[in-house]
Design an enzyme around this catalytic site. Structure first.
Site, PDB file in Angstrom:
ATOM      1  N   ALA A 563       0.914  -1.299  -0.133  1.00 26.35           N
ATOM      2  CA  ALA A 563      -0.066  -0.286  -0.280  1.00 26.35           C
ATOM      3  C   ALA A 563       0.845   1.389  -0.081  1.00 26.35           C
ATOM      4  CB  ALA A 563      -1.049  -0.010   1.167  1.00 26.35           C
ATOM      5  N   LYS A 564       0.513   2.035  -0.479  1.00 26.94           N
ATOM      6  CA  LYS A 564       0.532   4.014  -0.416  1.00 26.94           C
ATOM      7  C   LYS A 564       0.084   4.990  -0.157  1.00 26.94           C
ATOM      8  CE  LYS A 564       5.336   4.180  -0.586  1.00 26.94           C
ATOM      9  NZ  LYS A 564       6.428   3.530   0.400  1.00 26.94           N
TER      10      LYS A 564
END
Length: 1038
Positions: A563-564
């Site tokens: 994720a980011k």
């Protein structure tokens, strides 16, 4: 007056409004010297000679008595300034007469104090109308820009503005709008607290002029607003009815600096509903609170909704203006007819289109299939074509022109959106729909006229918008949860699980993740200049996707997928010549922390289900499942993780605030800092030691070059963990080199003190060693070479040295072995090229994954422990960690070491099996992909339902310290099922692949699963280290 589910709470005005007596909120002190001043003004006007002598007395008396200007003006201005204003008004009337049109009568008077103590602005103004030309078109925007937007408790301004009661002439209906701005004067030193309950007493934080003029009732109202502002992050809004009149007073409080250009935007808002303001006040307080008070009245000939209804719409839409005060689609509402809600929808659509309209198309994909992306020249061609398609197909200007040109379509699209996401009323309560909801019932949507069928049809047409805080009353930025299945697979081959879009006044941002249980850092994307900013803003989503995909490769053997989050911050500057705002790069002054805080708060709006009337309303949830997000530090946000966790707790996230962020401070919030305990360095170290073991090398004989100095996380720990012969260290301060090996004791001293190489004691260098700092000029090296510029020398230094091992900890080279400690130090093409030259390369996603493993187990502790247990066991007491914390850190270090050693062994074995036919870089990527694919299959497999297997895996996957403290059965009750599935799948997939290799078969998995179910699996397949590094100390008792 609070809002409930988009409706006005209460059955009638009598029940829901707060009433105030028909008295001024402020006292206007009588100017006792007014008559004496008037006489001086008459003399001065006569002496200047611009007005005929016989007209002077009438003009002055009319100015003093008939215009209805407040005494504060006469008290603050000198006779000379007043006489100039009277002459200017007389001249304007003559000019209008010569044009034979008294509607062209324009007054524009201003006085700005050169010492910065305040200003006065006076101009002509028609009540209830927003000026599009003349001084009124930019006056309030200038006040925002010059005096209000940049307010701080140490330097801020209060504002009083009112409309004159009389017309400027007998033939013109215009009035004068007067603005008086004065610099706040707070008591110094501040008076001591006066309340036993610890709440702020407004009298101790107020400007002296405000205290002199505010009525007791105004003080009580502002005190209540101030307490509410201090207890929440978003704005506070209240409406008061003035007895015996139709006047309504709207009072808005918020944290100083929370928005910008808000004061001028509010005028445009109430004008849209055919209201005008008799008086307006902006008060600033030394505790960082701003309060705006508007005295609103209906236009006498208004054709709009009665003020008794429209005032609540003004209040509701003011919350949208707080988020986007300078929305170009609302500023143009004279032509488009858009209300704030429709204009805000248009703005969000504009942002969305900028990122997702410019698709590459089949021609690009056909070309990509023909070219070889591993060839640098081919990759450059593809990247150039991709950039041009992204930037030039639909520009932000062309998209805006289309939206402006099709206002009716935008209105219909908004109706469809609102039919789905507008909160419905509680059928058991007595509610009156707000004006916006009533408007929806009279507008034909794109699909069907029946509201319920329209909602159903709209939900099919707009399936990507699953949640939004669009209709929340106290938001600080707009957030949307989108179903990401609209993304073209050709451009985004790995499907996303979830996607958030956040739009604020100073920024836009995304958060994306590839699995339900996923974790990654939040990065603020900074720009060097305006051109770079424009590119970064357009490419924000693609960068976010690439970062999250890279994170997925690194997260291969932990429960969380990749994720980011990314935030592109900007600041706007008002161009008076154009009458509009333009975006500029964040380097020119955008506040990154404010952008981060608004981003976090807006996402929490969609995660917290709690309901509080007027603060947090229920929103339409088409996703329909509880959602957990795990954030971590990244570029620009490392010092903001504590705030995010505590803010989540303040917002009601009692069960998950502990896991909301990693990278929290250890002493205050029980975080596990990577630098103190060498978490990332431990995994890098396993690859270095693995190379030594495979080639039977003795570490003390190995020469090494390191980028990233003893002042950094990875650099300092690499120095403390190693015993090699380091011949060069390159960091931000300069270049330290010694061909016989840099003095290790001195390096260790710098590493423990976290000092850069510029602090190295040069007496510890050999005769051939040297230190070149970036500020040095014309330095002569021991070889006789002269370094002209230390900064240029530093930038190219890594090309100068030849050594066995290269460890890039930050920031190409003549080396045999490269362990990539820094993220993305090399491009993929560079890694492959180095391997063709027989350099042994271990890429970043394999070598430096220790940090993500540590963060993952930090999350696990937060999920497994109750709040009280977490505070007792993870948070330091008197600056010291508990025994549980120490043991848990050692468990984390052991897991990092085990995973790193296992992956090194797997990559090495596969490379040997293929006899070097496939680069280790490629094997690393394929290993990550295989682990992620297997993880996804196992997560929903029947194997998880097998209780003996599940319990056996969980007992091994959860650190022993945690199992012994809480108990396995209790842990399985507390951990969400989605997390348990992710933990189970990551442990099984990583241990299977690391045990049997990337060419394992289904038969191998059958044997593995059988041994797992019977508990006979041998877990000690890799040699464990005898010692573990922990904060500059070795632990050998684990």
């Amino acid at each position: 007056m609070a809002l409930l589910n988009g409706h006005d709470s209460g059955a009638s005005t009598e029940e829901c409004l707060q009433r105030v007596r028909n008295l001024p909120g402020y006292t206007t002190p009588m100017f006792n010297g007014k008559d004496e001043q008037r006489a001086k003004v008459k003399v001065d006007v006569t002496a200047k000679g611009f007005i005929p002598r016989e007209l002077v007395e009438n003009e002055v008396d009319w100015f003093y008595s008939q215009l209805g200007i407040d005494d504060i003006y006469f008290q603050n201005e000198s006779p000379s300034v007043i006489s100039d204003h009277i002459i200017a008004l007389f001249g304007a009337k003559i000019l209008a007469y010569t044009k034979h049109d008294f509607n062209k009568l324009v007054i524009d008077l201003e006085k700005i104090d050169e010492k910065g103590n305040g200003a006065t602005f006076i101009h002509t103004s028609l009540p209830g109308l927003t000026s599009t030309e003349g001084p009124g078109a930019t006056c309030e925007s200038r006040i925002d820009s010059l005096y209000l937007d940049s307010s701080t408790p140490s330097e801020c301004y209060r504002l009083e503005t009112y409309r004159s009661t009389g017309s400027i002439s007998a033939t013109a209906a215009k009035h004068l709008r007067c603005y008086f701005i004065t610099k706040c004067s707070f008591p110094s030193p501040p008076p001591p607290p006066t309340r036993a309950d610890g709440r702020t007493d407004i009298r101790t934080v107020s400007d002296t002029a405000f205290l002199e003029r505010a009525s007791p009732h105004t003080l009580r109202v502002y005190q209540k607003i101030m307490w509410q502002v201090e207890s929440r992050y978003g704005p506070v809004m209240e409406v008061y009815e003035v007895e015996g009149t139709r006047e309504r007073r709207l009072v808005i409080g918020y944290k100083m600096g929370g928005t910008s250009r808000f004061f001028s935007a509010l005028s445009h808002l109430y004008h849209f509903y055919q209201l005008y303001s008799a008086r307006k006040y902006v008060e600033q307080f030394s505790n960082g609170v701003t309060i705006i008070s508007l005295y609103l009245n209906p236009m006498p000939d208004s054709t709009g909704a009665p003020i008794e209804h429209s005032i609540f719409q003004v209040m509701k839409e003011a919350s949208l203006l707080y988020c986007l005060p300078d929305n170009p689609f609302f500023r143009d509402s004279v032509n488009s007819g858009h209300a704030v809600q429709e204009a805000t929808y248009a703005y969000c659509g504009w942002v969305f289109a900028q990122h997702f309209c410019n698709r590459l198309g089949p021609a690009y994909h056909h070309l990509r299939n023909i070219l070889d992306e591993s060839n640098p020249s081919h990759a450059e061609v593809l990247n150039d074509i991709k950039r041009r398609f992204r930037e030039e197909t639909f520009t932000r200007e062309s998209i805006a022109q289309v939206i402006h040109a099709h206002a009716e379509i935008i209105r219909l699209l908004y109706v469809n959106f609102a039919m789905v996401h507008y909160p419905t009323a509680d059928q058991t309560s007595r509610l009156r729909p707000t004006l916006s909801y009533q408007r929806l019932q009279t507008t034909q949507p794109l699909s069907d006229s029946d509201p319920e069928q329209a909602r159903s049809t709209s939900s099919r047409e707009l399936p990507h918008f699953q949640q939004t805080n669009f209709y929340q009353p106290t938001k600080v930025a707009l957030s949307f949860r989108l179903a990401p299945d609209f993304l073209p697979q050709g451009e985004y081959p790995a499907p996303l699980f979830g996607m958030f879009l956040v739009i604020g006044n100073e920024f836009r941002g995304f958060h994306i993740r590839f699995r339900d249980v996923a974790r990654g850092g939040i990065r603020i994307v900074m720009s060097r200049n305006e051109e770079n900013y424009i590119i970064n803003k357009r490419m924000l989503f693609d960068e976010n996707y690439g970062l999250a995909a890279t994170q997925s490769l690194k997260n291969k053997d932990i429960p969380e997928g990749g994720a980011k989050g990314t935030i592109s911050a900007f600041v706007r500057a008002f161009l008076f010549s154009l009458g509009c705002y333009l975006d500029f790069a964040p380097s020119l002054g955008a506040p990154p922390r404010r952008c981060f805080e608004k981003y976090i708060d807006a996402i929490i709006d969609l995660l917290v289900p709690s309901h509080s009337s007027g603060i947090k309303e229920r929103h339409v949830d088409l996703y329909g499942k509880p959602e957990l997000l795990f954030f971590g530090p990244d570029e620009g946000t490392a010092d903001m993780m504590d705030w995010a966790a505590l803010h989540a707790r303040d917002r009601g996230a009692e069960t998950w605030w502990k896991t909301f962020t990693t990278g929290k401070s250890a002493e205050l919030l029980g975080g596990v800092p990577h630098d103190t305990y060498g978490m990332t360095s431990l995994s890098i170290r396993q690859y270095v030691l693995g190379i030594y073991k495979q080639f039977a090398l003795r570490e003390t004989d190995i020469t090494k070059v390191q980028t990233g100095g003893p002042d950094g996380d990875l650099g300092s720990n690499e120095i403390l963990l190693s015993s090699d012969k380091t011949i060069a260290v390159i960091d931000g301060s300069g270049v330290l080199a010694d061909p016989i090996g840099i003095n290790r004791k001195e390096l260790i001293r710098l590493a423990k003190l976290r000092l850069p190489v510029s602090h190295f004691d040069k007496t510890k260098l050999s005769k051939d060693g040297y230190l070149v700092k970036i500020e040095d000029q014309d330095v002569k090296l021991p070889s006789g070479e002269v370094v002209l510029d230390g900064n240029d020398f530093r930038n190219g230094a890594h090309f100068r040295f030849k050594a066995d091992l290269f460890v890039p900890c930050e920031g190409k080279p003549h080396f045999k072995y490269i362990v990539e400690g820094a993220n993305l130090f090399f491009t993929q093409q560079a890694r492959l090229h180095l391997e063709k030259r027989r350099v042994i390369v271990f890429k970043d996603s394999s070598a430096n994954k220790g940090g993500v493993t540590s963060s993952s187990l930090e999350v696990l502790a937060g999920l497994a422990l109750t709040t009280q247990e977490y505070l007792d066991l993870m948070v330091f007491k008197d600056g010291k960690p508990s025994d549980f914390y120490r043991n848990y850190v050692k468990d984390i270090q052991a897991k990092i070491t085990e995973n790193a050693a296992a992956e090194f062994h797997c990559i090495w074995q596969e490379h040997a099996r293929l006899q070097g036919a496939k680069p280790r870089t490629q094997i690393s990527d394929e290993l990550s992909i295989m682990l992620n694919e297997m993880h996804a299959k196992l997560e929903h497999s029947e194997l998880f339902k097998d209780a003996p297997s599940r319990k056996g895996v969980m007992r091994r996957a959860i650190p022993t310290t945690l199992v012994e403290q809480v108990g396995l059965d209790t842990l399985l009750e507390r951990l969400p099922e989605s997390y348990q599935r992710a933990l189970f799948s990551s442990w099984v997939s990583s241990h299977f692949i690391y045990r049997y290799g990337v060419n394992s078969s289904t038969i191998d998995f059958f044997h593995f699963a059988r041994d797992l179910a019977t508990g006979m699996i041998d877990l000690d397949i890799f040699e464990k280290p005898r010692r573990v590094w922990c904060g500059y100390q070795w632990y050998s008792d684990w």
